[in-house]
Design a protein around this motif. Sequence first.
Motif, mmCIF file in Angstrom:
data_model
loop_
_atom_site.group_PDB
_atom_site.id
_atom_site.type_symbol
_atom_site.label_atom_id
_atom_site.label_comp_id
_atom_site.label_asym_id
_atom_site.label_seq_id
_atom_site.Cartn_x
_atom_site.Cartn_y
_atom_site.Cartn_z
ATOM 1 N N TRP A 99 0.829 -1.203 0.000
ATOM 2 C CA TRP A 99 0.000 0.000 0.000
ATOM 3 C C TRP A 99 0.865 1.256 0.000
ATOM 4 O O TRP A 99 0.559 2.239 -0.701
ATOM 5 C CB TRP A 99 -0.936 0.008 1.214
ATOM 6 N N ARG A 125 2.140 1.776 -3.422
ATOM 7 C CA ARG A 125 1.080 2.252 -4.310
ATOM 8 C C ARG A 125 0.916 3.760 -4.202
ATOM 9 O O ARG A 125 0.781 4.465 -5.203
ATOM 10 C CB ARG A 125 -0.234 1.546 -3.947
ATOM 11 N N LEU A 175 -6.408 -4.148 -2.958
ATOM 12 C CA LEU A 175 -5.221 -3.653 -3.649
ATOM 13 C C LEU A 175 -5.254 -4.060 -5.118
ATOM 14 O O LEU A 175 -4.909 -3.265 -6.009
ATOM 15 C CB LEU A 175 -3.966 -4.206 -2.966
ATOM 16 N N VAL A 225 -6.254 3.313 2.318
ATOM 17 C CA VAL A 225 -6.784 2.805 1.044
ATOM 18 C C VAL A 225 -7.404 3.926 0.219
ATOM 19 O O VAL A 225 -7.061 4.132 -0.943
ATOM 20 C CB VAL A 225 -7.825 1.690 1.286
#
Length: 417
Positions: free
Chosen positions: A128, A131, A178, A302
């Motif tokens: 994460w 990302r 994800l 997220v």
Amino acid sequence: MSSEDATPDLYADPLRFGQRVQILRERRGMTQVQLADLVGISPHTLRKIENGQQKAPRLDMVMRIAEALRVRDLADLTGHPEAHVDLFIGPGHPRLAAVKAAVDSFPITGAVEPPPVAHLEARLHAAWQARHASKNHREAIGRLLPDLIRDGQALVRHADRADERRAAQALLAQTYSLSQFFIAYQPDSSLLWRVAERGMVAAQESEDPHTIGVSSWLLAQAHRDSGPRHYDAADAVSREAAAYLRPLLPDANADVLAIAGALEFELGYTAARRRETGVAWRYWDQANDMAKRLPGDYYHPVTSFSRAVMGAHAVTVAVELHQGGESVRQAARADRSVIKSRPRRARHRIEEARGYQLDNQPDVAIATLEKAFEAAPETIRYNGYARAILLEEVESTQAPRRRRAAELAGKVGILAA
């Protein structure tokens, strides 16, 4: 069904532009009134276009119709093979096949030995972070996802106790979340749906409120981005998840508060797509109230939901309502905040560019897309709205604007060879 009743093949028949619009509109289940409202013309004008009583509109209107109908390939709408340009689906990422293989694989023998829970948690946390920090976030997470998916599935299969199984399902749901960020806007919509639905099932099995909220948020997005016929389904998912979380909020931690706020905004986003101005801004207000309960430096891992992102959300609402002037005003306010996530920052720049385009400031729109490219090239490469703006401006009668748009379009790689 007789041959006279069959829907014409878009490629077999030399159809007029208006006929193509009608066929694509009807396939979407949209009325003339709905499409006309989405593109900003009267139903009478749209009727004349479809009947061939009015010549094909200018490119900017063609692009707006393509956007409203979610046309994947511009040639489907124009009938010109040389106009072969994918609009709302980006180029398939080189790692897509490996991710798909991992999603589709369900080993029965249990040959894959699961990693320790703490090890998988640490790898997911790092994924994460990669990302959000990477310019090319699909590449960053695409190389990690196959092993994460296989290990998450193995962890669930080998769980013995109920509490172990719930914990494993939570990690598998997070892995599917994800994956959805990687798969979105790539040329495999069925894979996106498999991942979204499996993520929701794993989240429910986990019985973890935050995990359920995240998977609901992503499933609602999958419905919403499938077009107007799926807006009700998107709202149903968001409302049910919000209602489930509401009793928990008085004692909730920041992550649960944030996903509850993100779900409120999702309802506003869909309302804005419907052009329900008052409803859209009311949900934005409710999401903003939730954001104010979060620490000033907090970012949801997220969704990026935070105090800082609410300005970007306001731009999105104004753009979806086709309020050009309001979009620009909200963009000026939003720039006071810094969005830490590179792909989310790039997405915000694209929304700003849409606002400037609506406000008849195409040069500023192109400059803003250049900022999006700098923040995260892969985000703009896979974004249909950015592609539509650039494709429109490469046809500009203003030579400097045309050159600037063409240069960026070349960098992004959206023009067909």
